[in-house]
Design a protein around this motif. Structure first.
Motif, PDB file in Angstrom:
ATOM      1  N   GLY A  46       0.812  -1.209   0.000  1.00 57.50           N
ATOM      2  CA  GLY A  46       0.000   0.000   0.000  1.00 57.50           C
ATOM      3  C   GLY A  46       0.841   1.252   0.000  1.00 57.50           C
ATOM      4  N   GLY A  47       2.188   1.090  -0.105  1.00 52.90           N
ATOM      5  CA  GLY A  47       3.062   2.249  -0.081  1.00 52.90           C
ATOM      6  C   GLY A  47       3.195   2.824   1.310  1.00 52.90           C
ATOM      7  N   ASP A  48       3.873   3.949   1.407  1.00 53.94           N
ATOM      8  CA  ASP A  48       3.964   4.657   2.675  1.00 53.94           C
ATOM      9  C   ASP A  48       2.552   4.999   3.136  1.00 53.94           C
ATOM     10  OD1 ASP A  48       4.086   7.165   4.377  1.00 53.94           O
ATOM     11  OD2 ASP A  48       6.211   6.654   4.238  1.00 53.94           O
ATOM     12  N   ILE A  49       2.254   4.767   4.389  1.00 53.79           N
ATOM     13  CA  ILE A  49       0.898   4.954   4.893  1.00 53.79           C
ATOM     14  C   ILE A  49       0.402   6.385   4.679  1.00 53.79           C
ATOM     15  CG2 ILE A  49       1.572   5.549   7.260  1.00 53.79           C
ATOM     16  CD1 ILE A  49      -0.815   3.799   8.190  1.00 53.79           C
ATOM     17  N   ASN A  50       1.312   7.339   4.661  1.00 54.71           N
ATOM     18  CA  ASN A  50       0.927   8.731   4.436  1.00 54.71           C
ATOM     19  C   ASN A  50       0.588   9.017   2.977  1.00 54.71           C
ATOM     20  OD1 ASN A  50       1.365   9.941   7.154  1.00 54.71           O
ATOM     21  ND2 ASN A  50       3.440   9.186   6.821  1.00 54.71           N
ATOM     22  N   ASP A  51       0.918   8.084   2.073  1.00 56.39           N
ATOM     23  CA  ASP A  51       0.631   8.269   0.658  1.00 56.39           C
ATOM     24  C   ASP A  51      -0.636   7.543   0.208  1.00 56.39           C
ATOM     25  OD1 ASP A  51       2.904   9.807   0.349  1.00 56.39           O
ATOM     26  OD2 ASP A  51       4.170   8.068  -0.149  1.00 56.39           O
ATOM     27  N   ILE A  52      -1.325   6.896   1.146  1.00 53.08           N
ATOM     28  CA  ILE A  52      -2.559   6.178   0.822  1.00 53.08           C
ATOM     29  C   ILE A  52      -3.734   7.146   0.897  1.00 53.08           C
ATOM     30  CG2 ILE A  52      -4.103   4.321   1.533  1.00 53.08           C
ATOM     31  CD1 ILE A  52      -1.672   2.879   2.676  1.00 53.08           C
ATOM     32  N   HIS A  53      -4.537   7.203  -0.175  1.00 51.33           N
ATOM     33  CA  HIS A  53      -5.634   8.178  -0.224  1.00 51.33           C
ATOM     34  C   HIS A  53      -6.971   7.570  -0.623  1.00 51.33           C
ATOM     35  CE1 HIS A  53      -2.982  11.618   0.464  1.00 51.33           C
ATOM     36  NE2 HIS A  53      -2.110  11.013  -0.340  1.00 51.33           N
ATOM     37  N   ASP A  54      -7.091   6.251  -0.630  1.00 45.08           N
ATOM     38  CA  ASP A  54      -8.389   5.625  -0.877  1.00 45.08           C
ATOM     39  C   ASP A  54      -8.503   4.400   0.026  1.00 45.08           C
ATOM     40  OD1 ASP A  54      -7.972   2.926  -2.491  1.00 45.08           O
ATOM     41  OD2 ASP A  54      -6.588   4.365  -3.386  1.00 45.08           O
ATOM     42  N   TRP A  55      -9.745   3.993   0.321  1.00 44.34           N
ATOM     43  CA  TRP A  55      -9.952   2.943   1.314  1.00 44.34           C
ATOM     44  C   TRP A  55      -9.728   1.538   0.774  1.00 44.34           C
ATOM     45  CZ3 TRP A  55      -9.289   2.429   6.106  1.00 44.34           C
ATOM     46  CH2 TRP A  55      -9.497   3.490   6.982  1.00 44.34           C
ATOM     47  N   PHE A  56      -9.542   1.354  -0.536  1.00 45.57           N
ATOM     48  CA  PHE A  56      -9.196   0.026  -1.016  1.00 45.57           C
ATOM     49  C   PHE A  56      -7.762  -0.303  -0.601  1.00 45.57           C
ATOM     50  CE2 PHE A  56      -8.218  -3.377  -4.009  1.00 45.57           C
ATOM     51  CZ  PHE A  56      -9.373  -4.143  -3.920  1.00 45.57           C
ATOM     52  N   GLN A  57      -6.833   0.608  -0.918  1.00 47.21           N
ATOM     53  CA  GLN A  57      -5.466   0.432  -0.418  1.00 47.21           C
ATOM     54  C   GLN A  57      -5.428   0.617   1.096  1.00 47.21           C
ATOM     55  OE1 GLN A  57      -2.052   2.074  -2.571  1.00 47.21           O
ATOM     56  NE2 GLN A  57      -3.501   2.926  -4.042  1.00 47.21           N
ATOM     57  N   GLY A  58      -6.245   1.540   1.574  1.00 48.62           N
ATOM     58  CA  GLY A  58      -6.265   1.811   3.009  1.00 48.62           C
ATOM     59  C   GLY A  58      -6.703   0.625   3.827  1.00 48.62           C
ATOM     60  N   PHE A  59      -7.691  -0.126   3.342  1.00 46.97           N
ATOM     61  CA  PHE A  59      -8.139  -1.280   4.111  1.00 46.97           C
ATOM     62  C   PHE A  59      -7.107  -2.396   4.088  1.00 46.97           C
ATOM     63  CE2 PHE A  59     -10.606  -4.879   5.499  1.00 46.97           C
ATOM     64  CZ  PHE A  59     -11.373  -4.322   6.525  1.00 46.97           C
ATOM     65  N   ARG A  60      -6.364  -2.495   2.994  1.00 46.29           N
ATOM     66  CA  ARG A  60      -5.282  -3.479   2.947  1.00 46.29           C
ATOM     67  C   ARG A  60      -4.271  -3.202   4.057  1.00 46.29           C
ATOM     68  NH1 ARG A  60      -2.336  -3.349  -2.553  1.00 46.29           N
ATOM     69  NH2 ARG A  60      -4.522  -3.358  -3.194  1.00 46.29           N
ATOM     70  N   ARG A  61      -3.947  -1.918   4.263  1.00 41.98           N
ATOM     71  CA  ARG A  61      -3.009  -1.562   5.325  1.00 41.98           C
ATOM     72  C   ARG A  61      -3.667  -1.709   6.704  1.00 41.98           C
ATOM     73  NH1 ARG A  61       1.692   1.280   5.859  1.00 41.98           N
ATOM     74  NH2 ARG A  61       2.171   0.281   3.870  1.00 41.98           N
ATOM     75  N   TYR A  62      -4.937  -1.333   6.796  1.00 46.77           N
ATOM     76  CA  TYR A  62      -5.685  -1.498   8.053  1.00 46.77           C
ATOM     77  C   TYR A  62      -5.699  -2.970   8.473  1.00 46.77           C
ATOM     78  CZ  TYR A  62      -9.879  -2.015  10.978  1.00 46.77           C
ATOM     79  OH  TYR A  62     -10.761  -2.351  11.969  1.00 46.77           O
ATOM     80  N   ASN A  63      -5.985  -3.859   7.527  1.00 50.02           N
ATOM     81  CA  ASN A  63      -5.985  -5.296   7.782  1.00 50.02           C
ATOM     82  C   ASN A  63      -4.638  -5.734   8.358  1.00 50.02           C
ATOM     83  OD1 ASN A  63      -5.860  -8.115   7.552  1.00 50.02           O
ATOM     84  ND2 ASN A  63      -6.892  -8.172   5.584  1.00 50.02           N
ATOM     85  N   GLN A  64      -3.571  -5.270   7.752  1.00 47.94           N
ATOM     86  CA  GLN A  64      -2.224  -5.624   8.188  1.00 47.94           C
ATOM     87  C   GLN A  64      -1.958  -5.128   9.609  1.00 47.94           C
ATOM     88  OE1 GLN A  64       0.821  -3.934   5.736  1.00 47.94           O
ATOM     89  NE2 GLN A  64       2.452  -5.210   6.574  1.00 47.94           N
ATOM     90  N   ILE A  65      -2.393  -3.915   9.908  1.00 43.86           N
ATOM     91  CA  ILE A  65      -2.182  -3.348  11.245  1.00 43.86           C
ATOM     92  C   ILE A  65      -2.956  -4.138  12.292  1.00 43.86           C
ATOM     93  CG2 ILE A  65      -2.609  -1.323  12.697  1.00 43.86           C
ATOM     94  CD1 ILE A  65      -2.139   0.395  10.173  1.00 43.86           C
ATOM     95  N   VAL A  66      -4.220  -4.470  11.991  1.00 44.97           N
ATOM     96  CA  VAL A  66      -5.042  -5.226  12.935  1.00 44.97           C
ATOM     97  C   VAL A  66      -4.414  -6.579  13.239  1.00 44.97           C
ATOM     98  CG1 VAL A  66      -7.260  -6.402  13.240  1.00 44.97           C
ATOM     99  CG2 VAL A  66      -7.202  -4.079  12.343  1.00 44.97           C
ATOM    100  N   THR A  67      -4.011  -7.287  12.193  1.00 42.35           N
ATOM    101  CA  THR A  67      -3.516  -8.652  12.360  1.00 42.35           C
ATOM    102  C   THR A  67      -2.130  -8.720  12.979  1.00 42.35           C
ATOM    103  OG1 THR A  67      -4.798  -9.345  10.427  1.00 42.35           O
ATOM    104  CG2 THR A  67      -3.044 -10.817  11.154  1.00 42.35           C
ATOM    105  N   THR A  68      -1.210  -7.902  12.504  1.00 42.38           N
ATOM    106  CA  THR A  68       0.196  -8.035  12.924  1.00 42.38           C
ATOM    107  C   THR A  68       0.599  -7.106  14.066  1.00 42.38           C
ATOM    108  OG1 THR A  68       0.971  -6.429  11.271  1.00 42.38           O
ATOM    109  CG2 THR A  68       0.810  -8.733  10.585  1.00 42.38           C
TER     110      THR A  68
END
Length: 418
Positions: free
Chosen positions: A100-122
């Motif tokens: 999803g790139g640098d978290i500060n460079d994410i601007h839509d929730w499709f990429q954003g949820f991919r990163r959110y998923n990663q944060i929740v799990t790991t």
């Protein structure tokens, strides 16, 4: 926390939970001796599952011979074939670009949820407990750049995705004020095995192919009945989601982040006659079980340990399934799919969590393909709930084949989760 299902029908006065649901699978769990030369999955009755048959016959004789019956062997897992290009591609999904790139460079929730998923799990649940302050700080760039807010840890703009959290191991409900519909109410690792934004077969598909996810819910609202506020889900082509035709993206006041009451109208069926059959992988029970209907046909999967789902309770109650959404299913793996280095990236279908990452060599068999037809939107993402008097609680997330769902003659009800 609890979940209340309201309808114009009278609330059941007795426990309608069928004995078939609470009974254990064919025998108690036992340790399985796995040959060193080969590791094959098994069900809780200790029988080794047959290897998946790559050739499928549509003849009546084949259907009769391999249809699910009580006591017969069921294929528990399916091998992932022709999915990996080469072993050298093992890290192809592990870089920042695919995460999803640098978290500060994410601007839509499709990429954003991919990163959110990663944060929740790991991170957020990896240590077995939830730290609300730390999680809010970590996810702040996502809500700032992608819009919306977190409602008890779930992003409102991708709320349909967010409701599909599953236990990745043993979890226990906290003694807290967090609502039952959020993973924040539990201690233990959770993940998102049905998330389309972390499946390469789906997220790398051209946008011209259309949506990857369909919601079954018109509106989610939070707050008390006399002061409801609509959850402001994203209606954006970037999210690759389709909503009911009469859904309109809400505007106006924001829902209260403190509200623990979630309301919506959904299609429901009774859970009478369904039962869970435990699955073991590498000799260990996993938090995913086969779902069998009242004809003992494998019609879906339920995302928790069978021993937890079927545990007898001293509190009587009625079980129901509530339809939430659907994911696109492909009949064949996409040729671009490669093994992922990122632990939360998973193969198409219902993946297997090995304790640290999703397995890429095989997936769970979602249903008996000799009984139920395959199709791109045949599987329904549902929530299993238990009524206790006028209230009920979230038990698990599951997937049920549409034919088995329709056979139960679903009805629409107003649902209130707390």
């Amino acid at each position: 926390m609890s979940l209340l299902v309201m309808s114009t029908e009278s609330t059941p006065s007795k426990d309608r939970l069928s004995s078939g649901w609470v009974r254990r699978s064919l025998s108690p769990f036992s340790k399985i001796s796995t040959p060193k030369t080969e590791s094959r999955p098994s069900t809780s009755n200790g029988l080794l599952s047959p290897r998946p048959d790559s050739s499928r016959s549509n003849s009546d004789d084949s259907r009769s011979a391999r249809s699910s019956k009580s006591g017969t062997r069921r294929p528990s897992f399916l091998g992932v074939v022709n999915r990996l290009r080469s072993s050298s591609s093992a890290s192809s999904l592990g870089g920042k670009a695919q995460e999803g790139g640098d978290i500060n460079d994410i601007h839509d929730w499709f990429q954003g949820f991919r990163r959110y998923n990663q944060i929740v799990t790991t991170q957020a649940t990896a240590n077995g407990s939830y730290d609300s302050q730390s999680f809010a700080k970590t996810t702040k760039p996502l809500t700032k750049n992608c819009g919306g807010q977190l409602l008890h840890g779930l992003p409102e703009r991708a709320f349909d995705f967010a409701l599909l959290w599953c236990p990745a191991g043993e979890i226990a409900q906290q003694d807290s004020e967090e609502p039952s519909w959020s993973w924040t109410a539990y201690d233990g690792v959770t993940n998102y095995p049905f998330d389309p934004s972390t499946c390469p077969d789906l997220y790398a598909a051209p946008r011209s192919e259309g949506e990857l996810f369909r919601s079954e819910i018109v509106h989610f609202t939070v707050g008390p009945q006399n002061a409801q506020c609509t959850v402001r889900r994203e209606k954006d082509s970037l999210l690759r989601s389709k909503y009911p035709s009469y859904f309109h993206a809400p505007w106006g006041s924001k829902p209260s982040v403190d509200s623990d009451t979630l309301r919506f109208t959904a299609s429901t069926i009774p859970a009478d006659g369904f039962r869970a059959e435990a699955l073991q992988h590498q000799g260990k029970e996993i938090p995913c079980s086969h779902l069998l209907d009242d004809k003992d046909q494998h019609c879906g999967v339920i995302m928790d340990f069978e021993s937890v789902i079927s545990k007898p309770s001293s509190v009587p109650g009625t079980y129901e399934f509530v339809a939430l959404s659907r994911n696109l299913r492909r009949s064949e793996p996409a040729p671009h799919s490669r093994r992922a280095a990122n632990p939360t990236i998973h193969p198409m279908g219902t993946p297997i969590w090995d304790g640290e990452r999703f397995v890429w060599d095989e997936v769970v068999s979602d249903f008996d393909m000799n009984v139920f037809e395959e199709g791109p939107w045949k599987m329904i993402n549902v929530m299993l709930i238990k009524w206790v008097g006028e209230h009920a609680e979230r038990i698990a997330i599951a997937r049920i084949h549409e034919d088995a769902w329709l056979a139960k003659k679903p009805v629409r009800k107003d649902v209130v989760l707390r």
